[in-house]
Enzyme design. Sequence first.
Site, PDB file in Angstrom:
ATOM      1  N   ASN A   1      76.031   5.973 124.912  1.00  0.00           N
ATOM      2  CA  ASN A   1      75.177   7.160 124.994  1.00  0.00           C
ATOM      3  C   ASN A   1      74.764   7.629 123.604  1.00  0.00           C
ATOM      4  O   ASN A   1      73.602   7.960 123.372  1.00  0.00           O
ATOM      5  CB  ASN A   1      75.933   8.309 125.676  1.00  0.00           C
ATOM      6  CG  ASN A   1      75.777   8.280 127.190  1.00  0.00           C
ATOM      7  OD1 ASN A   1      74.799   7.738 127.706  1.00  0.00           O
ATOM      8  ND2 ASN A   1      76.728   8.858 127.889  1.00  0.00           N
TER       9      ASN A   1
ATOM     10  N   GLU B   1      81.575   7.393 134.393  1.00  0.00           N
ATOM     11  CA  GLU B   1      81.429   5.953 134.149  1.00  0.00           C
ATOM     12  C   GLU B   1      82.651   5.219 134.683  1.00  0.00           C
ATOM     13  O   GLU B   1      83.076   4.222 134.153  1.00  0.00           O
ATOM     14  CB  GLU B   1      81.212   5.655 132.657  1.00  0.00           C
ATOM     15  CG  GLU B   1      81.813   6.665 131.706  1.00  0.00           C
ATOM     16  CD  GLU B   1      83.312   6.524 131.537  1.00  0.00           C
ATOM     17  OE1 GLU B   1      84.033   7.299 132.188  1.00  0.00           O
ATOM     18  OE2 GLU B   1      83.743   5.654 130.762  1.00  0.00           O
TER      19      GLU B   1
HETATM   20  P1  GH3 Z   1      86.931   4.591 127.066  1.00  0.00           P
HETATM   21  O1  GH3 Z   1      86.709   3.201 126.593  1.00  0.00           O
HETATM   22  O2  GH3 Z   1      88.248   5.123 126.642  1.00  0.00           O
HETATM   23  O3  GH3 Z   1      86.709   4.727 128.519  1.00  0.00           O
HETATM   24  O4  GH3 Z   1      85.839   5.489 126.302  1.00  0.00           O
HETATM   25  P2  GH3 Z   1      84.546   6.136 126.907  1.00  0.00           P
HETATM   26  O5  GH3 Z   1      83.665   6.530 125.776  1.00  0.00           O
HETATM   27  O6  GH3 Z   1      83.936   5.215 127.906  1.00  0.00           O
HETATM   28  O7  GH3 Z   1      85.141   7.365 127.703  1.00  0.00           O
HETATM   29  P3  GH3 Z   1      84.908   8.909 127.604  1.00  0.00           P
HETATM   30  O8  GH3 Z   1      85.608   9.461 128.821  1.00  0.00           O
HETATM   31  O9  GH3 Z   1      85.326   9.429 126.259  1.00  0.00           O
HETATM   32  O10 GH3 Z   1      83.354   9.130 127.735  1.00  0.00           O
HETATM   33  C1  GH3 Z   1      82.674   8.977 128.934  1.00  0.00           C
HETATM   34  C2  GH3 Z   1      81.248   9.387 128.707  1.00  0.00           C
HETATM   35  O11 GH3 Z   1      80.446   9.134 129.865  1.00  0.00           O
HETATM   36  C3  GH3 Z   1      81.087  10.837 128.410  1.00  0.00           C
HETATM   37  C4  GH3 Z   1      79.953  11.299 129.317  1.00  0.00           C
HETATM   38  O12 GH3 Z   1      78.979  12.023 128.606  1.00  0.00           O
HETATM   39  C5  GH3 Z   1      79.356  10.020 129.827  1.00  0.00           C
HETATM   40  N1  GH3 Z   1      78.760  10.125 131.141  1.00  0.00           N
HETATM   41  C6  GH3 Z   1      79.310  10.608 132.271  1.00  0.00           C
HETATM   42  N2  GH3 Z   1      78.438  10.536 133.295  1.00  0.00           N
HETATM   43  C7  GH3 Z   1      77.289  10.000 132.810  1.00  0.00           C
HETATM   44  C8  GH3 Z   1      76.022   9.675 133.395  1.00  0.00           C
HETATM   45  O13 GH3 Z   1      75.763   9.862 134.570  1.00  0.00           O
HETATM   46  N3  GH3 Z   1      75.087   9.127 132.565  1.00  0.00           N
HETATM   47  C9  GH3 Z   1      75.335   8.903 131.259  1.00  0.00           C
HETATM   48  N4  GH3 Z   1      74.379   8.355 130.514  1.00  0.00           N
HETATM   49  N5  GH3 Z   1      76.518   9.223 130.675  1.00  0.00           N
HETATM   50  C10 GH3 Z   1      77.487   9.756 131.439  1.00  0.00           C
HETATM   51 MG    MG Z   2      85.033   4.781 129.664  1.00  0.00          MG
HETATM   52 MG    MG Z   3      86.147   7.632 131.696  1.00  0.00          MG
END
Ligand code: GH3
Ligand code: MG
Ligand code: MG
Length: 321
Positions: free
Chosen positions: A191, A226
């Site tokens: 992102n 995610e």
């Molecule tokens: P890890 O490898 O530990 O899983 O790290 P990560 O970055 O994948 O995990 P983290 O939980 O820190 O971040 C998840 C991110 O997913 C943060 C949030 O903004 C983003 N996210 C959640 N839902 C959506 C969505 O519907 N669309 C998008 N583009 N981003 C999303």
């Molecule tokens: Mg993740």
């Molecule tokens: Mg997560």
Amino acid sequence: MPDTSGTVVVVDDDDATRALIARWLEKAGLTVVTASSGADALAKLDGLDFVHCMVLDVMMPGMTGVEVLQTLDAEGRLGQLHVMMLTAHATDDQDLVRAMELGASDYMVKPFSGPVLVARVKAIVTRAERARIASERLRAAEQHATIDPLTGLYNRRNFERVLHEAASRARRHKAPCAVVMLDIDHFKSINDTLGHTEGDRVLVLIAEVIRQSLRGEDHAFRYGGEEFALLLPGADRHNATIAIERMRTALARRPHLAKSGVTRAITFSAGVAAVDTSTDFTESGVVDAADRALYRAKHAGRNRTEVDAASDEVLPRVSSA
Ligand code: GH3
Ligand code: MG
Ligand code: MG
């Protein structure tokens, strides 16, 4: 008279009667499909999207009208189909009673009055059309409530329900059932570097890979942002791990191609658990076990699958780069 449109299947072995009914109904603005026997009617029904009414002769050689109804009933198709029986004799009472018991909506005795036949069929068509619209609305509402609009996968709300059903079946049949929690690695950085829209496209890509790698009886859910949950009825930890590694390989072959032209490899971590039918397992216990395994996969360096420890099965080695 209000405009009535709809599709009516007219089934009668007598050519003249069939043609006469078809003429009356067509004159009233209805679309008519004719069939000269029960078997012919069943074949034609299969080819039609929606039938508002079937006008069905009772006495026919080969298959009687009641037998046609019985066949439709056995196939569970009478719920949506409104049938008007046609009978030539007052002596058909038993057949008529049986037909109404099976769910026929109405009947008429030959010779009939054209305008009365039209009025009765139209009344049935109107009811059927109302029911069709209502059930379509219900289906759309149900779909809306259980499907994640971005990925097209089931959402978390549906996960609880489907898990409960799968767990009940597993208990009843002492059959295996695996639960997988899967989380995209470093998704926040996707992102942050490519933008939220590309992040969304990555979610769609993962959902596609998941869908393509699962069998028909498996279920996939978008569990959270995610994070995805998979439910694999009939699979133990070993089978589930193989399925996950199949996804991992498929995803490795399909790096995300951003609109800017930049490509980026996407990986995920997964935790696998399975119901233990030899104990009083709980559904939340299995989900927690899969979650703990996912946590271990993250801590062990990501892009890997970890399996819930409560198992003495021989498991395949799952290491990754
Ligand atoms: P890890 O490898 O530990 O899983 O790290 P990560 O970055 O994948 O995990 P983290 O939980 O820190 O971040 C998840 C991110 O997913 C943060 C949030 O903004 C983003 N996210 C959640 N839902 C959506 C969505 O519907 N669309 C998008 N583009 N981003 C999303
Ligand atoms: Mg993740
Ligand atoms: Mg997560």
